[in-house]
Write an enzyme that holds these catalytic residues in place. Structure first.
Site, PDB file in Angstrom:
ATOM      1  N   ARG A 179      72.661 -14.292   9.423  1.00 42.13           N
ATOM      2  CA  ARG A 179      72.601 -14.071   8.078  1.00 42.13           C
ATOM      3  C   ARG A 179      71.860 -12.579   8.021  1.00 42.13           C
ATOM      4  NH1 ARG A 179      67.964 -15.202   5.791  1.00 42.13           N
ATOM      5  NH2 ARG A 179      68.501 -14.899   3.705  1.00 42.13           N
ATOM      6  N   ARG A 183      68.046  -7.961  -0.515  1.00 46.03           N
ATOM      7  CA  ARG A 183      67.319  -8.261  -1.573  1.00 46.03           C
ATOM      8  C   ARG A 183      67.494  -7.317  -2.528  1.00 46.03           C
ATOM      9  NH1 ARG A 183      61.307  -8.682   1.334  1.00 46.03           N
ATOM     10  NH2 ARG A 183      61.619 -10.553   2.552  1.00 46.03           N
ATOM     11  N   ARG A 256      64.944 -10.032  28.539  1.00 48.47           N
ATOM     12  CA  ARG A 256      64.746  -8.631  28.248  1.00 48.47           C
ATOM     13  C   ARG A 256      63.275  -8.433  28.150  1.00 48.47           C
ATOM     14  NH1 ARG A 256      68.372  -5.151  28.668  1.00 48.47           N
ATOM     15  NH2 ARG A 256      67.415  -3.744  26.815  1.00 48.47           N
ATOM     16  N   ARG A 287      61.034   1.515  18.569  1.00 48.25           N
ATOM     17  CA  ARG A 287      60.183   1.732  17.587  1.00 48.25           C
ATOM     18  C   ARG A 287      58.815   2.550  18.018  1.00 48.25           C
ATOM     19  NH1 ARG A 287      58.050  -4.311  15.795  1.00 48.25           N
ATOM     20  NH2 ARG A 287      57.303  -5.080  17.708  1.00 48.25           N
ATOM     21  N   GLU A 312      57.994   1.984  22.116  1.00 51.22           N
ATOM     22  CA  GLU A 312      58.382   0.678  22.835  1.00 51.22           C
ATOM     23  C   GLU A 312      59.776   0.963  23.604  1.00 51.22           C
ATOM     24  OE1 GLU A 312      58.253  -2.825  20.678  1.00 51.22           O
ATOM     25  OE2 GLU A 312      56.097  -2.593  19.966  1.00 51.22           O
ATOM     26  N   TYR A 360      62.860 -18.162  21.882  1.00 48.81           N
ATOM     27  CA  TYR A 360      61.917 -17.297  21.090  1.00 48.81           C
ATOM     28  C   TYR A 360      61.298 -17.962  20.025  1.00 48.81           C
ATOM     29  CZ  TYR A 360      60.140 -13.715  18.393  1.00 48.81           C
ATOM     30  OH  TYR A 360      59.318 -12.768  17.710  1.00 48.81           O
ATOM     31  N   ASP A 362      58.169 -17.568  17.013  1.00 49.91           N
ATOM     32  CA  ASP A 362      57.247 -17.004  16.222  1.00 49.91           C
ATOM     33  C   ASP A 362      55.864 -17.645  16.404  1.00 49.91           C
ATOM     34  OD1 ASP A 362      58.613 -14.753  14.896  1.00 49.91           O
ATOM     35  OD2 ASP A 362      59.597 -16.076  13.467  1.00 49.91           O
TER      36      ASP A 362
END
Length: 375
Positions: A179, A183, A256, A287, A312, A360, A362
């Site tokens: 998704r 906003r 990666r 970035r 990066e 991955y 967080d």
């Protein structure tokens, strides 16, 4: 009789959190790490009075009050709010996609105007796919076009994603973008979570407090003397690469990695924001991070005479590089399942973290996982 109850391999967030909880429970704990510092990828180096995130930006965020209360009991966190900006061929767009973005992209000023534009582009993409006999998006490109339309995909998603993964969006699976947050308000706060911030004084203090009075051996490679270390403790907590633990018996998993080009600038403020993504594929880096903005606000920024940035670069992992992200494709998923089946048979080894679980995470997910773990 073992010297320790737990040998923890890896002093990153998972290992440090586990060590903290085990020590609190009265367990004898030894942490080893092949790097010369604790903290794993959270490690910061103080350069020109600025805490530089040496392995990329880490912003803690969670909606779990217990998790937020816990990390603040270890060290107080500041009020940093992640509001990245995208640079596409010199033009700036706010992220995540919100009314600021839509105004910058199309000049629309109301939620209804923005929604009409988005739906117009989405429907056009969907109709085109249907005309080609495509009913379900087959790849990331088709998925993104069906969710957000052509303009935002081409300018803000395509180039950045292809640099990040080193593959064409048509070769990446659709599920990578399940998704896309849209906003219809003027809100540049990237995370939806209730709490977010950076440890005051940097992540080194956070890790140091987790490992308080825990035995730690740095510059120590578990695999260089595996039998010795396996006989050191009753149980092992392994946070490294799961395929390496099993001597790559089924083959090597792919990753990666990220390389950083660090620069010190003789100015107080280089780009005015902590994170600016470069979404044009012709720009080689993904970035630029300006580290002082994570912990300095308002007049504090100008009070520090220099600034440090990191460019990066995302690339394929090779031996000797630091593995960062698992590669989410059919081949690697199938290979990991074989290693996971082996791991499930281990009685005295706990596998945890992004490398050991080939997933991955967080930071808040790791903290919550350890807080609810039964020793």
């Amino acid at each position: 009789m073992f010297q320790y109850d737990y040998l923890i391999i890896g002093a990153g967030l998972f290992g440090s959190m586990f060590a903290y909880k085990a020590k609190l429970a009265g367990k004898r704990v030894l942490v080893i790490d092949k790097r010369p510092h604790v903290g794993g990828n959270l490690y910061c180096e103080n350069i020109e009075g600025i805490n530089v995130h040496k392995y990329g930006a880490h912003i803690f965020h969670t909606s779990n009050k217990d998790v937020w209360s816990f990390v603040n009991s270890i060290v107080e966190f500041n009020r940093y709010t992640n509001s990245p900006v995208a640079n596409y061929k010199g033009k700036l767009y706010n992220l995540p996609f919100n009314m600021n973005t839509f105004y910058q992209m199309w000049g629309v000023k109301t939620p209804n105007e923005a929604l009409m534009k988005i739906n117009e582009q989405r429907n056009s993409a969907i109709e085109k796919m249907r005309g080609e006999g495509i009913s379900t998006p087959r790849n990331l490109e088709e998925q993104a076009l069906s969710l957000i339309g052509n303009d935002i995909y081409e300018k803000l998603i395509k180039g950045y994603t292809e640099k990040q993964w080193g593959r064409s969006c048509t070769d990446l699976p659709a599920f990578i973008i399940k998704r896309l947050p849209v906003r219809l308000v003027f809100d540049n706060n990237y995370f939806n979570d209730k709490y977010q911030g950076i440890p005051i004084g940097g992540y080194n203090i956070f890790i140091k407090n987790l490992l308080y009075k825990v035995d730690v051996n740095l510059n120590t490679d578990f695999f260089s003397n595996r039998i010795y270390w396996e006989n050191m403790a009753e149980k092992i907590v392994f946070t490294g690469k799961i395929d390496e633990f099993y001597n790559y018996c089924f083959g090597k998993l792919e990753y990666r990695t990220v390389c950083f080009e660090e620069e010190i600038h003789d100015c107080t403020n280089y780009q005015g924001n902590a994170v600016i993504n470069y979404t044009d594929k012709s720009v080689p880096y993904t970035r630029i991070i300006e580290h002082k903005h994570f912990e300095m606000f308002g007049l504090e920024v100008d009070a520090c005479p220099k600034t440090v940035i990191s460019k990066e670069y995302s690339m394929e992992w090779k031996e000797g590089m630091e593995p960062y992200y698992p590669v989410n494709d059919e081949r690697n998923s199938r290979l990991y399942q074989q290693y996971k089946a082996l791991a499930s048979q281990e009685k005295n080894v706990i596998f945890g973290g992004r490398l050991a679980e080939y997933q991955y995470y967080d930071m808040h997910q790791i903290v919550e996982k350890i807080l609810t773990f039964n020793l």
